[in-house]
Design a protein around this motif. Structure first.
Motif, short mmCIF file in Angstrom:
data_model
loop_
_atom_site.label_atom_id
_atom_site.label_comp_id
_atom_site.label_asym_id
_atom_site.label_seq_id
_atom_site.Cartn_x
_atom_site.Cartn_y
_atom_site.Cartn_z
N VAL A 81 0.15 2.49 -3.16
CA VAL A 81 -1.00 2.72 -4.06
C VAL A 81 -1.78 1.43 -4.25
O VAL A 81 -3.01 1.40 -4.14
N SER A 298 -0.10 8.34 -1.10
CA SER A 298 -0.13 7.22 -2.04
C SER A 298 -1.28 6.25 -1.78
O SER A 298 -1.98 5.82 -2.71
N GLY A 302 -4.53 5.49 -4.28
CA GLY A 302 -5.02 4.19 -4.74
C GLY A 302 -6.50 4.02 -4.50
O GLY A 302 -7.24 3.52 -5.36
#
Length: 346
Positions: A81, A298, A302
């Motif tokens: 992230v 992930s 982000g």
């Protein structure tokens, strides 16, 4: 030069020009000749001049810095992230301050105080597994600092949130185990104050109901999302008079702990027991046998969360948004192949 901070006054003195001319040359102002801009740029590089970001932030009322709070950087999910956050932030001219709560409410409060004191322009947050009060997040909102929650979110605050469809992912994971022939499916759940854990438990329960399978409370145990607890709780499940024939873990770290316990008991996966995780931790792919899991995007999470935060920094009247990303079933060696085509559900 002396080991001191170089300022535009030093450059101006060396070139025998005014500080305002140096300042405008460094900002590529059209009123300054190309020759002067070149001379200023070359000397600034030679003298190792760096702009005073604090002074600049005071003038512009922005630091071009965003903060991020994660439970633990050690987990590959949060590391991924952060990589997504940095890719977008740096491309947009923002620096990133990274804090971790270490899964404690008290440290999370300190993280918020630190970021607010650092005058960040916005904050990204994934809450700790202890967090049940949210006053420290309200401090930022009261100061008009944009907040975007991701993964582990606070539903009580009217802010933007970036999540995955935890319910659908959990339903799909449990249904995969059912359709591969498992009949006593245990669930190592997480803290129920976390929305992601509640949704994953709901998906598990509804998948059982959809396939007319009984819900056995002794097969549902609760962890704090760490590997050690995954191992200890799997040990507990494996000592039941009637052992489960599958374990669905709320996260991959918990699943990895369960994997250790299963191996310790001498059980073969997936012949004697199946194991399913949720996250797609890097270890899940290299452990033997590899763990089937629901992959979360992930890195994309982000990036999406950062774009949303920067949009809100630049557009103070922007309304909060809820952005839901999809999970993906990754079939590996810890689960059996599906016997039937998965049934659709609404």
């Amino acid at each position: 030069m002396k080991n001191e901070q170089i300022t535009i006054k030093d450059i101006a003195k060396a070139l025998n020009i005014s500080t305002s001319t140096v300042s405008r040359a460094l900002r590529n102002h059209p009123d300054i000749s190309d020759e002067t801009k070149k001379a200023v740029a070359e000397l600034a590089k030679q003298m190792q001049y760096h702009p005073n970001s604090i002074a600049s932030s005071l003038r512009n009322k922005r630091t071009n810095t965003i903060g991020i709070i994660v439970p633990e950087i050690i987990h590959t999910f949060f590391a991924s992230v952060i990589a997504g956050v940095e890719e977008v932030a740096y491309a947009e001219g923002y620096k990133v301050l990274i804090c971790q709560s270490n899964e404690t409410y008290e440290k999370e409060i300190i993280n918020m105080q630190t970021l607010i004191s650092s005058r960040v322009d916005g904050i990204l947050v994934s809450i700790s597994n202890q967090t049940q009060k949210y006053e420290h997040f309200e401090w930022a909102l009261q100061r008009k600092i944009p907040l975007v929650f991701f993964d582990r979110v606070c539903e009580d605050l009217n802010t933007s949130k970036v999540i995955v469809d935890d319910y659908e992912g959990s339903f799909q994971a449990t249904e995969h185990l059912i359709l591969s022939g498992c009949r006593r499916i245990a669930h190592i759940a997480g803290p129920q104050n976390l929305e992601i854990c509640k949704k994953r438990k709901e998906g598990y329960l509804d998948a059982l109901k959809a396939h007319d399978m009984p819900i056995n409370e002794e097969l549902i145990v609760y962890s704090h999302l760490d590997q050690r607890e995954g191992m200890l709780l799997a040990e507990k499940l494996l000592t039941l008079p009637q052992k489960p024939d599958a374990i669905f873990a709320v996260t991959d770290p918990v699943a990895i702990g369960a994997h250790i316990a299963i191996r310790k008991h001498g059980l073969k996966m997936p012949e004697q027991i199946s194991l399913m995780g949720f996250t797609n931790d890097a270890v899940s792919d290299i452990i033997e046998p590899s763990i089937s899991t629901m992959a979360q995007p992930s890195f994309e999470m982000g990036k999406v969360a950062t774009r949303q935060l920067i949009y809100q920094i630049k557009n103070k009247t922007a309304k909060p948004e809820r952005i839901v990303l999809k999970t993906e079933l990754i079939e590996r060696n810890s689960t059996k192949k599906i016997r039937l085509k998965a049934l659709s559900h609404s």
